[in-house]
Each structure stands twice: as structure tokens, then as C-alpha cells.
Design a protein around this motif. Structure first.
Motif, PDB file in Angstrom:
ATOM      1  N   GLU A   1       0.818  -1.212   0.000  1.00 35.16           N
ATOM      2  CA  GLU A   1       0.000   0.000   0.000  1.00 35.16           C
ATOM      3  C   GLU A   1       0.852   1.263   0.000  1.00 35.16           C
ATOM      4  O   GLU A   1       0.527   2.256  -0.653  1.00 35.16           O
ATOM      5  CB  GLU A   1      -0.938  -0.020   1.204  1.00 35.16           C
ATOM      6  N   GLY A   2       1.983   1.234   0.702  1.00 35.92           N
ATOM      7  CA  GLY A   2       2.859   2.397   0.789  1.00 35.92           C
ATOM      8  C   GLY A   2       3.458   2.826  -0.535  1.00 35.92           C
ATOM      9  O   GLY A   2       3.918   3.968  -0.672  1.00 35.92           O
ATOM     10  N   LYS A   3       3.479   1.937  -1.519  1.00 31.56           N
ATOM     11  CA  LYS A   3       4.028   2.301  -2.836  1.00 31.56           C
ATOM     12  C   LYS A   3       3.260   3.465  -3.453  1.00 31.56           C
ATOM     13  O   LYS A   3       3.822   4.265  -4.191  1.00 31.56           O
ATOM     14  CB  LYS A   3       3.994   1.106  -3.800  1.00 31.56           C
ATOM     15  N   PHE A   4       1.972   3.563  -3.149  1.00 32.95           N
ATOM     16  CA  PHE A   4       1.178   4.646  -3.728  1.00 32.95           C
ATOM     17  C   PHE A   4       1.635   6.007  -3.206  1.00 32.95           C
ATOM     18  O   PHE A   4       1.498   7.015  -3.899  1.00 32.95           O
ATOM     19  CB  PHE A   4      -0.317   4.407  -3.508  1.00 32.95           C
ATOM     20  N   ASN A   5       2.216   6.049  -1.988  1.00 34.31           N
ATOM     21  CA  ASN A   5       2.806   7.297  -1.492  1.00 34.31           C
ATOM     22  C   ASN A   5       3.941   7.729  -2.411  1.00 34.31           C
ATOM     23  O   ASN A   5       4.091   8.907  -2.726  1.00 34.31           O
ATOM     24  CB  ASN A   5       3.333   7.125  -0.065  1.00 34.31           C
ATOM     25  N   TYR A   6       4.743   6.770  -2.845  1.00 35.14           N
ATOM     26  CA  TYR A   6       5.875   7.059  -3.725  1.00 35.14           C
ATOM     27  C   TYR A   6       5.391   7.476  -5.118  1.00 35.14           C
ATOM     28  O   TYR A   6       5.917   8.410  -5.713  1.00 35.14           O
ATOM     29  CB  TYR A   6       6.774   5.821  -3.813  1.00 35.14           C
ATOM     30  N   PHE A   7       4.367   6.795  -5.611  1.00 32.45           N
ATOM     31  CA  PHE A   7       3.848   7.087  -6.946  1.00 32.45           C
ATOM     32  C   PHE A   7       3.174   8.458  -7.019  1.00 32.45           C
ATOM     33  O   PHE A   7       3.198   9.101  -8.058  1.00 32.45           O
ATOM     34  CB  PHE A   7       2.850   6.020  -7.394  1.00 32.45           C
ATOM     35  N   PHE A   8       2.555   8.891  -5.905  1.00 31.36           N
ATOM     36  CA  PHE A   8       1.763  10.116  -5.932  1.00 31.36           C
ATOM     37  C   PHE A   8       2.391  11.270  -5.157  1.00 31.36           C
ATOM     38  O   PHE A   8       1.703  12.147  -4.649  1.00 31.36           O
ATOM     39  CB  PHE A   8       0.348   9.834  -5.444  1.00 31.36           C
ATOM     40  N   GLY A   9       3.740  11.294  -5.056  1.00 31.11           N
ATOM     41  CA  GLY A   9       4.454  12.473  -4.588  1.00 31.11           C
ATOM     42  C   GLY A   9       4.480  12.735  -3.102  1.00 31.11           C
ATOM     43  O   GLY A   9       4.768  13.862  -2.686  1.00 31.11           O
ATOM     44  N   ARG A  10       4.225  11.728  -2.272  1.00 33.12           N
ATOM     45  CA  ARG A  10       4.153  11.967  -0.830  1.00 33.12           C
ATOM     46  C   ARG A  10       5.376  11.466  -0.045  1.00 33.12           C
ATOM     47  O   ARG A  10       5.337  11.438   1.171  1.00 33.12           O
ATOM     48  CB  ARG A  10       2.889  11.318  -0.262  1.00 33.12           C
ATOM     49  N   VAL A  11       6.457  11.090  -0.725  1.00 27.89           N
ATOM     50  CA  VAL A  11       7.637  10.574  -0.029  1.00 27.89           C
ATOM     51  C   VAL A  11       8.613  11.709   0.233  1.00 27.89           C
ATOM     52  O   VAL A  11       8.932  12.487  -0.670  1.00 27.89           O
ATOM     53  CB  VAL A  11       8.309   9.452  -0.847  1.00 27.89           C
ATOM     54  N   THR A  12       9.081  11.818   1.488  1.00 24.02           N
ATOM     55  CA  THR A  12      10.018  12.883   1.862  1.00 24.02           C
ATOM     56  C   THR A  12      11.206  12.326   2.648  1.00 24.02           C
ATOM     57  O   THR A  12      11.872  13.060   3.367  1.00 24.02           O
ATOM     58  CB  THR A  12       9.300  13.948   2.717  1.00 24.02           C
ATOM     59  N   SER A  13      11.501  11.032   2.523  1.00 21.97           N
ATOM     60  CA  SER A  13      12.531  10.385   3.342  1.00 21.97           C
ATOM     61  C   SER A  13      13.922  10.976   3.135  1.00 21.97           C
ATOM     62  O   SER A  13      14.688  11.101   4.083  1.00 21.97           O
ATOM     63  CB  SER A  13      12.548   8.883   3.075  1.00 21.97           C
ATOM     64  N   ASN A  14      14.258  11.325   1.909  1.00 24.34           N
ATOM     65  CA  ASN A  14      15.524  12.007   1.622  1.00 24.34           C
ATOM     66  C   ASN A  14      15.338  12.780   0.317  1.00 24.34           C
ATOM     67  O   ASN A  14      14.365  12.548  -0.405  1.00 24.34           O
ATOM     68  CB  ASN A  14      16.696  11.007   1.568  1.00 24.34           C
ATOM     69  N   PRO A  15      16.245  13.707   0.006  1.00 27.11           N
ATOM     70  CA  PRO A  15      16.042  14.558  -1.188  1.00 27.11           C
ATOM     71  C   PRO A  15      15.891  13.765  -2.489  1.00 27.11           C
ATOM     72  O   PRO A  15      15.051  14.111  -3.320  1.00 27.11           O
ATOM     73  CB  PRO A  15      17.296  15.434  -1.213  1.00 27.11           C
ATOM     74  N   HIS A  16      16.672  12.696  -2.679  1.00 31.95           N
ATOM     75  CA  HIS A  16      16.571  11.911  -3.914  1.00 31.95           C
ATOM     76  C   HIS A  16      15.197  11.246  -4.026  1.00 31.95           C
ATOM     77  O   HIS A  16      14.555  11.338  -5.077  1.00 31.95           O
ATOM     78  CB  HIS A  16      17.676  10.846  -3.965  1.00 31.95           C
ATOM     79  N   ASN A  17      14.764  10.577  -2.958  1.00 29.22           N
ATOM     80  CA  ASN A  17      13.460   9.904  -2.999  1.00 29.22           C
ATOM     81  C   ASN A  17      12.325  10.906  -3.138  1.00 29.22           C
ATOM     82  O   ASN A  17      11.350  10.643  -3.845  1.00 29.22           O
ATOM     83  CB  ASN A  17      13.253   9.040  -1.745  1.00 29.22           C
ATOM     84  N   GLN A  18      12.458  12.049  -2.485  1.00 32.80           N
ATOM     85  CA  GLN A  18      11.420  13.078  -2.607  1.00 32.80           C
ATOM     86  C   GLN A  18      11.330  13.567  -4.056  1.00 32.80           C
ATOM     87  O   GLN A  18      10.238  13.694  -4.601  1.00 32.80           O
ATOM     88  CB  GLN A  18      11.723  14.243  -1.667  1.00 32.80           C
TER      89      GLN A  18
END
Length: 118
Positions: free
Chosen positions: A11-28
Motif C-alpha cells: 500500500e505504501g508504494k502509492f505514497n511514492y507514486f503520488f508524490g508523498r515521499v520525503t525520506s531524503n532529497p533523492h526519494n522526494q
């Protein structure tokens, strides 16, 4: 874990797909790029984007194999789904992971790479 038709996805993959990841600058940055590219392809979370992606993942299971990589953990098969979006044409590369390289098992969608054609 979400059960799709022929695949699973965390389920958390959708956070990555829809712009909600802020773990580090590259992932964001990658997460925001996914959001922008998916919108150009007509996949917007505000208008059933998650359901649209689930359908694209299902469709991808029947698309030609673009590449394959096997490790000690299993096999990842990348398939490409062509998309005629609202703002752009492109494709989504979908990585399906088969644990233990059991290709008759249900794969997990582990990543996507949206591509925009000029």
C-alpha cells in the motif's frame, strides 16, 4: 499488502507514486517526478488514480517482457504499458518481482518508471 488481479502491491508504494515521499532529497524528487509524469499520462490520484494504476498493473501482466533480472532473492520482470494520456503520450515501465524466481507465483509490483514521449 493490496491484492490486485494477478499481482500484489504494498500500500505504501502509492505514497511514492503520488508524490508523498520525503525520506531524503533523492526519494522526494523521484516521488514528485512520478506525480508529475503520471498526471501528464492522465493518472491523477484525485480522480481514481489508484484504481487506474491497479488496472494498468493488471494490463501490464499481458504486455511483452522488456527485461529480466534474477538475484538470489528472485526474478524481476519489467513490462511496458503504453499510455495515451490527457496531456501526453508515454508508457509506464512496471517491475514485477517473483519471490524465489517462482514465475508461476503471484508477482509483486515493486516499482514503476513513467516515461513521457515528446
Amino acid at each position: 499488502m493490496i491484492q490486485g488481479n494477478g499481482f500484489t502491491i504494498k500500500e505504501g508504494k502509492f505514497n511514492y507514486f503520488f508524490g508523498r515521499v520525503t525520506s531524503n532529497p533523492h526519494n522526494q524528487q523521484r516521488s514528485l517526478q512520478n506525480l508529475q509524469d503520471l498526471k501528464k499520462l492522465g493518472v491523477d490520484e484525485l480522480t481514481d488514480g489508484q484504481q487506474r494504476l491497479m488496472q494498468i498493473f493488471q494490463d501490464g501482466l499481458n504486455c511483452p517482457e522488456a527485461s529480466r533480472k534474477t538475484t538470489d532473492y528472485g526474478t524481476t520482470i519489467i513490462r511496458v504499458v503504453e499510455i495515451n494520456g490527457t496531456e501526453a503520450k508515454g508508457a509506464i515501465e512496471i517491475s514485477y518481482f517473483y519471490l524465489g524466481s517462482n514465475l508461476s507465483a503471484t508477482p509483486e509490483v515493486v516499482s514503476i518508471i513513467p516515461k513521457i514521449y515528446l
